[in-house]
Design a protein around this motif. Structure first.
Motif, mmCIF file in Angstrom:
data_model
loop_
_atom_site.group_PDB
_atom_site.id
_atom_site.type_symbol
_atom_site.label_atom_id
_atom_site.label_comp_id
_atom_site.label_asym_id
_atom_site.label_seq_id
_atom_site.Cartn_x
_atom_site.Cartn_y
_atom_site.Cartn_z
ATOM 1 N N VAL A 9 3.352 -5.703 5.273
ATOM 2 C CA VAL A 9 3.953 -4.692 4.407
ATOM 3 C C VAL A 9 4.800 -3.788 5.299
ATOM 4 N N VAL A 10 6.105 -3.725 5.029
ATOM 5 C CA VAL A 10 7.014 -2.893 5.818
ATOM 6 C C VAL A 10 7.251 -1.608 5.047
ATOM 7 N N THR A 16 -0.473 0.300 -1.214
ATOM 8 C CA THR A 16 -0.103 -1.118 -1.310
ATOM 9 C C THR A 16 -0.871 -1.933 -0.283
ATOM 10 N N GLU A 17 -0.900 -1.454 0.941
ATOM 11 C CA GLU A 17 -1.651 -2.159 1.977
ATOM 12 C C GLU A 17 -3.130 -2.233 1.596
ATOM 13 N N ALA A 18 -3.690 -1.137 1.120
ATOM 14 C CA ALA A 18 -5.116 -1.098 0.779
ATOM 15 C C ALA A 18 -5.457 -2.092 -0.333
ATOM 16 N N VAL A 23 -7.837 -7.389 -1.938
ATOM 17 C CA VAL A 23 -7.780 -8.618 -2.719
ATOM 18 C C VAL A 23 -7.577 -9.855 -1.846
ATOM 19 N N LEU A 24 -6.661 -9.783 -0.882
ATOM 20 C CA LEU A 24 -6.274 -10.980 -0.133
ATOM 21 C C LEU A 24 -7.142 -11.287 1.079
ATOM 22 N N ARG A 33 0.327 -3.494 7.942
ATOM 23 C CA ARG A 33 1.451 -2.636 7.562
ATOM 24 C C ARG A 33 2.143 -2.141 8.821
ATOM 25 N N THR A 34 3.467 -2.019 8.765
ATOM 26 C CA THR A 34 4.230 -1.491 9.883
ATOM 27 C C THR A 34 5.320 -0.580 9.339
#
Length: 112
Positions: A9-10, A16-18, A23-24, A33-34
């Motif tokens: 995740v940029v 969103t990252e959480a 889930v994934l 994330r970066t």
């Protein structure tokens, strides 16, 4: 070396990252994330299978030469032109829609 599928995740919001991690990662997909300023520092790393890019934080021009071997999901308030390997989600987006798009792309071979 870890061969698990990898989603990056940029920028984007930390939620969103959480959500993606919750889930994934139990399904075996690594999520990280970066920040946009780190895009060029990733040249020595293996390209992630899917990159989720917040276009309101990172310009499309900044991402054009990055992650050429990755499928990309571009998220933005204004629709942008995408190439064949990219998907576009309009803000505000729903997490089930994002997750479905990621799962579809993870099922594909690498973009390059």
């Amino acid at each position: 070396m870890n061969s698990a599928p990898h989603v990056l995740v940029v920028d984007g919001i930390t939620d969103t990252e959480a959500v993606l991690k919750a889930v994934l990662e139990p399904r075996g997909t690594h999520v990280e994330r970066t920040r946009g300023s780190l895009l060029n520092q990733r040249d020595d790393e293996k390209s992630p299978h899917v990159v989720v890019i917040d276009l309101d934080e990172v310009t499309a021009a900044e991402t054009a030469s990055c992650f050429e071997e990755s499928h990309r999901i571009l998220i933005g308030s204004v629709k942008t032109q995408v190439d064949g390997r990219d998907r576009f989600l309009s803000k505000p987006f729903q997490y089930p829609e994002l997750l479905k798009t990621i799962e579809d792309l993870l099922a594909l071979p690498p973009a390059a």
